[in-house]
Design a protein around this motif. Structure first.
Motif, PDB file in Angstrom:
ATOM      1  N   VAL A   7     -36.277   5.906 -37.234  1.00 45.91           N
ATOM      2  CA  VAL A   7     -35.887   4.953 -38.281  1.00 45.91           C
ATOM      3  C   VAL A   7     -34.440   4.511 -38.094  1.00 45.91           C
ATOM      4  O   VAL A   7     -34.113   3.320 -38.220  1.00 45.91           O
ATOM      5  CB  VAL A   7     -36.087   5.579 -39.677  1.00 45.91           C
ATOM      6  CG1 VAL A   7     -35.450   4.704 -40.751  1.00 45.91           C
ATOM      7  CG2 VAL A   7     -37.572   5.760 -39.968  1.00 45.91           C
ATOM      8  N   GLN A   8     -33.554   5.452 -37.752  1.00 44.86           N
ATOM      9  CA  GLN A   8     -32.151   5.099 -37.520  1.00 44.86           C
ATOM     10  C   GLN A   8     -32.008   4.184 -36.310  1.00 44.86           C
ATOM     11  O   GLN A   8     -31.210   3.249 -36.311  1.00 44.86           O
ATOM     12  CB  GLN A   8     -31.316   6.366 -37.317  1.00 44.86           C
ATOM     13  CG  GLN A   8     -29.821   6.104 -37.132  1.00 44.86           C
ATOM     14  CD  GLN A   8     -29.207   5.364 -38.309  1.00 44.86           C
ATOM     15  OE1 GLN A   8     -29.364   5.775 -39.456  1.00 44.86           O
ATOM     16  NE2 GLN A   8     -28.533   4.255 -38.038  1.00 44.86           N
ATOM     17  N   GLU A  41     -32.910   0.726 -37.314  1.00 43.70           N
ATOM     18  CA  GLU A  41     -31.775   0.138 -38.042  1.00 43.70           C
ATOM     19  C   GLU A  41     -30.676  -0.304 -37.083  1.00 43.70           C
ATOM     20  O   GLU A  41     -30.120  -1.406 -37.216  1.00 43.70           O
ATOM     21  CB  GLU A  41     -31.244   1.161 -39.042  1.00 43.70           C
ATOM     22  CG  GLU A  41     -29.850   0.874 -39.603  1.00 43.70           C
ATOM     23  CD  GLU A  41     -29.783  -0.345 -40.490  1.00 43.70           C
ATOM     24  OE1 GLU A  41     -28.660  -0.767 -40.809  1.00 43.70           O
ATOM     25  OE2 GLU A  41     -30.844  -0.887 -40.870  1.00 43.70           O
ATOM     26  N   ASP A  42     -30.341   0.530 -36.108  1.00 48.83           N
ATOM     27  CA  ASP A  42     -29.278   0.191 -35.155  1.00 48.83           C
ATOM     28  C   ASP A  42     -29.604  -1.094 -34.398  1.00 48.83           C
ATOM     29  O   ASP A  42     -28.743  -1.966 -34.227  1.00 48.83           O
ATOM     30  CB  ASP A  42     -29.075   1.338 -34.163  1.00 48.83           C
ATOM     31  CG  ASP A  42     -28.496   2.587 -34.814  1.00 48.83           C
ATOM     32  OD1 ASP A  42     -27.965   2.474 -35.937  1.00 48.83           O
ATOM     33  OD2 ASP A  42     -28.580   3.671 -34.207  1.00 48.83           O
ATOM     34  N   GLN A  49     -29.447  -4.261 -36.580  1.00 49.43           N
ATOM     35  CA  GLN A  49     -28.060  -4.676 -36.783  1.00 49.43           C
ATOM     36  C   GLN A  49     -27.542  -5.468 -35.586  1.00 49.43           C
ATOM     37  O   GLN A  49     -26.862  -6.475 -35.739  1.00 49.43           O
ATOM     38  CB  GLN A  49     -27.174  -3.453 -37.030  1.00 49.43           C
ATOM     39  CG  GLN A  49     -27.373  -2.778 -38.369  1.00 49.43           C
ATOM     40  CD  GLN A  49     -26.888  -3.635 -39.528  1.00 49.43           C
ATOM     41  OE1 GLN A  49     -26.002  -4.456 -39.383  1.00 49.43           O
ATOM     42  NE2 GLN A  49     -27.494  -3.450 -40.684  1.00 49.43           N
ATOM     43  N   TYR A  73     -36.233  -5.468 -42.980  1.00 47.64           N
ATOM     44  CA  TYR A  73     -35.831  -4.268 -42.254  1.00 47.64           C
ATOM     45  C   TYR A  73     -34.852  -3.419 -43.079  1.00 47.64           C
ATOM     46  O   TYR A  73     -34.857  -2.194 -42.992  1.00 47.64           O
ATOM     47  CB  TYR A  73     -35.200  -4.636 -40.913  1.00 47.64           C
ATOM     48  CG  TYR A  73     -36.201  -4.880 -39.812  1.00 47.64           C
ATOM     49  CD1 TYR A  73     -36.932  -3.827 -39.267  1.00 47.64           C
ATOM     50  CD2 TYR A  73     -36.411  -6.145 -39.288  1.00 47.64           C
ATOM     51  CE1 TYR A  73     -37.856  -4.043 -38.248  1.00 47.64           C
ATOM     52  CE2 TYR A  73     -37.323  -6.374 -38.281  1.00 47.64           C
ATOM     53  CZ  TYR A  73     -38.043  -5.316 -37.758  1.00 47.64           C
ATOM     54  OH  TYR A  73     -38.953  -5.536 -36.756  1.00 47.64           O
ATOM     55  N   ASN A  74     -34.001  -4.080 -43.878  1.00 43.48           N
ATOM     56  CA  ASN A  74     -33.079  -3.325 -44.732  1.00 43.48           C
ATOM     57  C   ASN A  74     -33.838  -2.433 -45.705  1.00 43.48           C
ATOM     58  O   ASN A  74     -33.370  -1.354 -46.083  1.00 43.48           O
ATOM     59  CB  ASN A  74     -32.170  -4.276 -45.517  1.00 43.48           C
ATOM     60  CG  ASN A  74     -31.073  -4.869 -44.666  1.00 43.48           C
ATOM     61  OD1 ASN A  74     -30.683  -4.279 -43.661  1.00 43.48           O
ATOM     62  ND2 ASN A  74     -30.568  -6.027 -45.042  1.00 43.48           N
ATOM     63  N   LYS A  90     -34.643   0.903 -44.221  1.00 41.62           N
ATOM     64  CA  LYS A  90     -33.496   1.804 -44.317  1.00 41.62           C
ATOM     65  C   LYS A  90     -33.402   2.401 -45.709  1.00 41.62           C
ATOM     66  O   LYS A  90     -33.142   3.601 -45.881  1.00 41.62           O
ATOM     67  CB  LYS A  90     -32.212   1.035 -43.987  1.00 41.62           C
ATOM     68  CG  LYS A  90     -30.945   1.857 -44.106  1.00 41.62           C
ATOM     69  CD  LYS A  90     -29.722   0.996 -43.814  1.00 41.62           C
ATOM     70  CE  LYS A  90     -28.444   1.797 -44.001  1.00 41.62           C
ATOM     71  NZ  LYS A  90     -27.239   0.951 -43.762  1.00 41.62           N
ATOM     72  N   ARG A  91     -33.635   1.565 -46.723  1.00 42.24           N
ATOM     73  CA  ARG A  91     -33.528   2.031 -48.109  1.00 42.24           C
ATOM     74  C   ARG A  91     -34.594   3.076 -48.416  1.00 42.24           C
ATOM     75  O   ARG A  91     -34.328   4.107 -49.042  1.00 42.24           O
ATOM     76  CB  ARG A  91     -33.656   0.838 -49.045  1.00 42.24           C
ATOM     77  CG  ARG A  91     -33.367   1.141 -50.504  1.00 42.24           C
ATOM     78  CD  ARG A  91     -33.367  -0.144 -51.309  1.00 42.24           C
ATOM     79  NE  ARG A  91     -32.958   0.073 -52.679  1.00 42.24           N
ATOM     80  CZ  ARG A  91     -32.804  -0.896 -53.572  1.00 42.24           C
ATOM     81  NH1 ARG A  91     -33.024  -2.138 -53.223  1.00 42.24           N
ATOM     82  NH2 ARG A  91     -32.430  -0.630 -54.806  1.00 42.24           N
ATOM     83  N   SER A 107     -36.259   4.983 -46.230  1.00 39.59           N
ATOM     84  CA  SER A 107     -36.058   6.200 -45.447  1.00 39.59           C
ATOM     85  C   SER A 107     -34.900   7.025 -45.990  1.00 39.59           C
ATOM     86  O   SER A 107     -34.916   8.252 -45.927  1.00 39.59           O
ATOM     87  CB  SER A 107     -35.815   5.856 -43.976  1.00 39.59           C
ATOM     88  OG  SER A 107     -34.662   5.056 -43.830  1.00 39.59           O
ATOM     89  N   SER A 108     -33.882   6.337 -46.540  1.00 37.24           N
ATOM     90  CA  SER A 108     -32.759   7.056 -47.144  1.00 37.24           C
ATOM     91  C   SER A 108     -33.225   7.894 -48.324  1.00 37.24           C
ATOM     92  O   SER A 108     -32.639   8.938 -48.628  1.00 37.24           O
ATOM     93  CB  SER A 108     -31.671   6.074 -47.598  1.00 37.24           C
ATOM     94  OG  SER A 108     -31.134   5.371 -46.502  1.00 37.24           O
ATOM     95  N   ALA A 143     -41.700   3.806 -45.602  1.00 37.06           N
ATOM     96  CA  ALA A 143     -40.925   3.068 -44.606  1.00 37.06           C
ATOM     97  C   ALA A 143     -41.830   2.561 -43.489  1.00 37.06           C
ATOM     98  O   ALA A 143     -41.675   1.429 -42.996  1.00 37.06           O
ATOM     99  CB  ALA A 143     -39.822   3.961 -44.038  1.00 37.06           C
TER     100      ALA A 143
END
Length: 783
Positions: free
Chosen positions: A651-652, A655-656, A659, A673-674, A677-678, A680-681, A688
């Motif tokens: 997941v990270q 996100e990378d 970006q 996609y944001n 991240k939300r 998964s956080s 997710a």
């Protein structure tokens, strides 16, 4: 922290100059404590008695009486309750979160991204007042650009002893490299931000100038989008001047910096670890120009090229968001990995324009700030329209003595400081803090200036206790065109000190933002004087809400960055950088990987896998599990590895890569996609994964070239997994070959076709290894 991240943060210390303001006591207007369950109205909190304050109130003349230009906002506040107001702010926060409007706090030990606080109650400026602000900013930036040209050429102002040469040479931003360079268009600071405050009488004053890489314009534009969305009724009924065309104005300004027809423009970013990266990607997307890193550019024969999938494309204008020390390791800081080797040689040869110009920061050195009124008189033969704040130069013995004797009453700043760091606010500092700062002053007096504590203007702000005044400043954004004209959108970034009594407005120090409404008040001017006492409002002609940059090119809103120089826009090929293509491939690979491992997780939960199958997965995919344990233990260890390591890392990685690809994917896709991240956080990895379906659907609607590289990554991931797990790979091999054939012609990626055909015929693992090797070699070329 890796070196890229470290340098990206370091460049922020002088970039995004947002020094905090002087601080005094400002009383909060709090809602009363009551057990009455009825909703508290905003009017209730606004009309409660407050302790006397010297601050100028932006919306109210007195309790319950609003300034004429702000009457519509006042009526709205009088008729809305606190629950509704708080709900609007919550909605605004959700919009910011969804869009990823964040900033990085470098002082935080975790170096985390935070949502910038936003307050829905706007700051109102009358159009008649804006005329004075606009004229003053234009005058000031014209003089500062003349000063920059002068100090790197004839140095007339230094020879006339108006600005001491020692001050200029001692500035850490003075660049001897710039001496004698004759720019095609003699503008040094094309994009500037001038920080303004209102004093107790309501008069606008200049707090400081920002001429290097001023940031915050994306916050200005996003704040306006929120106002138009959440306050649509009031917005449609109020004559508010527009700012949405700023990206077009900015692009016109950048294009005007060179004589070349339809120049190729890029934005140079230090990367996603920079606190202003959201803004870099935002502006690149809005202007449809490539967002590049230092490794995307190469200098050959004193010309700058970006490395695209079709080959090198010459760059004419670089809007750099990197500070001077990092832009060229051959000319400045030798260990920089953010810049471009040889960039200054191309610049000196006149083959590329750097915006803003290197060495521009000397003009916003705080030790030279007191001389700006003299610069205006020297270069323009005019009196300053916007006054400076009284400033004490600690390098002067008499003024240093005064400062040392009055540290408890003054605000003291480092001449090279920014972001609200390294300053002393005397009235709110402890005796020990003052004594510690005294030692710093004595050690290096030339590194500091001091200013009197000024009670800045306030604006009603929604806080936990109700509505309370909070101190604000204003940063208009000024565009200086190559023909000498100056353009300013009607508004700017209003920053808010969210803490009671504080004037520290920087986001790095907990400050927030408000939308700034410049409202046409021509219908009020026959009976109303300007509230700040700067003259009769009747002297200002009406200001139309349709004001635009009629003298500058209005660029077509390109959906994707395309090569410049084509008469017909549809004929211009899309610019896709090698590095961005690599990130799209990895985005596809990690997306497919998340699907697969989520499926493994579901099968483990349902007991659909036998022990032999688990051992097969462990031996071929590298789970951190002991295959000799019992079936129950193996299953538990695999579940733990998936939940704690594998899926969070995937997941990270998604996100990378999102970006890094923000410059070419749509804003709606990025928002989807944001949400991954939300989710998964919050630890909801299953949700997710489900969200990824929406993301994939959006990616299939992107530009065909973007979609193609993303699909190539997905199908290579499927092919690699099939080969590693010793499954039938014919079907996935054919899919992989299909997407190779869909790639643009004349790219090295097409070399994979032959290898794919060979693997399909032979079905040998060794032939897959050849594809994998070539695949990874091409990927590395883009980084």
């Amino acid at each position: 922290m890796n070196k890229t991240a470290s340098q990206s943060q370091s460049t922020n210390k002088t970039q995004n100059k947002e020094d905090s303001e002087n601080q005094t006591q400002s009383q909060s207007i709090k809602s009363p404590n009551t057990k009455n369950p009825a909703p508290t109205t905003v009017k209730d909190t606004l009309e409660k008695p407050e302790k006397s304050t010297q601050s100028f109130d932006e919306l109210q003349i007195s309790k319950g009486k609003y300034r004429p230009v702000a009457q519509s906002v006042g009526n709205w506040l009088d008729n809305i309750n606190m629950d509704a107001l708080n709900y609007l702010n919550e909605q605004a926060e959700n919009i910011f979160y969804r869009k990823g409007v964040t900033f990085t706090v470098y002082s935080d030990a975790k170096n985390i991204e935070r949502m910038i606080p936003f307050d829905i109650i706007p700051r109102i400026i009358a159009a008649s007042e804006w005329r004075q602000i606009e004229a003053g900013c234009k005058q000031r930036i014209t003089a500062l650009n003349a000063f920059l040209h002068d100090i790197y050429h004839n140095q007339a102002i230094m020879k006339a002893d108006i600005v001491p040469a020692s001050y200029v040479y001692a500035s850490g931003c003075y660049e001897p490299w710039m001496m004698g360079i004759n720019l095609d268009k003699p503008i040094y600071s094309h994009i500037s931000g001038i920080d303004l405050i209102r004093d107790e009488s309501g008069k606008f004053c200049v707090l400081e100038d920002n001429l290097r890489t001023p940031s915050g314009v994306s916050y200005m534009l996003e704040s306006r989008n929120i106002s138009e969305t959440l306050l649509s009724d009031m917005f449609s009924d109020t004559p508010i001047m527009g700012i949405s065309d700023y990206p077009n104005r900015l692009k016109a300004c950048l294009a005007s910096s060179t004589s070349k027809y339809d120049p190729q423009i890029v934005i140079l970013t230090p990367g996603r670890f920079n606190s202003a990266y959201y803004e870099h990607a935002f502006l690149a997307h809005e202007m449809s120009v490539p967002l590049v890193h230092g490794y995307d550019l190469v200098v050959e024969d004193s010309k700058v090229y970006m490395q695209g999938i079709r080959g090198k494309v010459q760059v004419d204008v670089i809007y750099r968001r990197i500070d001077d020390p990092y832009i060229d390791p051959l000319a400045f800081q030798s260990d920089s990995i953010l810049g471009v080797s040889g960039l200054m040689s191309a610049y000196r040869a006149g083959n590329v324009v750097i915006v803003n110009a290197p060495g521009t920061g000397v003009a916003d050195d705080k030790s030279l700030y007191p001389f700006v009124p003299d610069m205006i008189k020297f270069y323009l033969n005019e009196e300053p329209i916007l006054p400076n704040i009284e400033t004490y130069q600690c390098r002067k013995p008499d003024e240093l003595k005064y400062v040392l004797d009055n540290l408890d009453k003054l605000v003291v700043k480092e001449t090279q400081g920014s972001g609200g760091y390294g300053m002393l606010i005397g009235p709110t500092s402890t005796k020990q803090e003052i004594e510690d700062y005294r030692l710093r002053l004595l050690e290096n007096p030339a590194g500091f200036i001091a200013q009197p504590t000024i009670s800045l203007s306030t604006n009603p702000t929604a806080v936990s206790e109700g509505i309370a005044p909070r101190h604000i400043d204003l940063r208009p954004f000024i565009l200086s065109h190559g023909d000498g004209s100056v353009d300013i959108v009607p508004g700017g970034l209003t920053r808010v000190a969210m803490v009671e009594g504080s004037l520290v407005v920087n986001s790095s120090q907990g400050g927030g933002i408000k939308d700034t409404w410049v409202v046409d008040d021509s219908h009020l001017q026959s009976t109303t004087k300007k509230p700040n006492g700067n003259g009769e409002s009747g002297k200002c002609s009406p200001l139309s809400s349709e004001t635009n940059t009629s003298d500058h090119t209005n660029y077509y809103d390109r959906v994707q960055p395309k090569e410049a120089g084509y008469e017909m826009l549809d004929d211009a090929p899309m610019i896709l950088l090698l590095s961005t293509a690599s990130h799209l491939i990895w985005l596809g690979r990690y997306s497919e990987r998340l699907y697969y491992y989520d499926d493994v997780m579901k099968k483990l939960v349902k007991d659909d896998l036998k022990k032999s199958q688990l051992k097969h997965l462990i031996s071929h995919l590298g789970f951190d599990v002991d295959a000799d344990e019992s079936f129950k233990t193996i299953k538990a260890q695999m579940m733990s590895d998936l939940e704690q390591n594998i899926i969070p890392n995937i997941v990270q990685s998604i996100e990378d890569n999102v970006q890094e690809a923000k410059g070419v994917i749509g804003k709606d896709t990025a928002e989807l996609y944001n949400l991954i991240k939300r989710l998964s956080s919050a630890g909801t990895y299953r949700a997710a994964t489900l969200q990824l379906h929406a993301c994939n659907a959006a990616m299939k609607q992107e530009h065909p070239t973007v979609t193609c590289f993303w699909q190539l990554g997905r199908h290579f991931e499927q092919l690699e997994r099939a080969v590693l797990l010793e499954e039938d790979s014919i079907e996935v091999s054919l899919e992989f070959k299909y997407w190779i054939n869909e790639l643009p012609e004349n790219t090295r990626w097409r070399e994979l076709t032959r290898l794919a055909n060979q693997m399909i015929r032979s079905k040998k693992f060794s032939d897959f290894e050849l594809i994998s090797k070539e695949f990874n070699i091409i990927l590395r070329q883009g980084v």
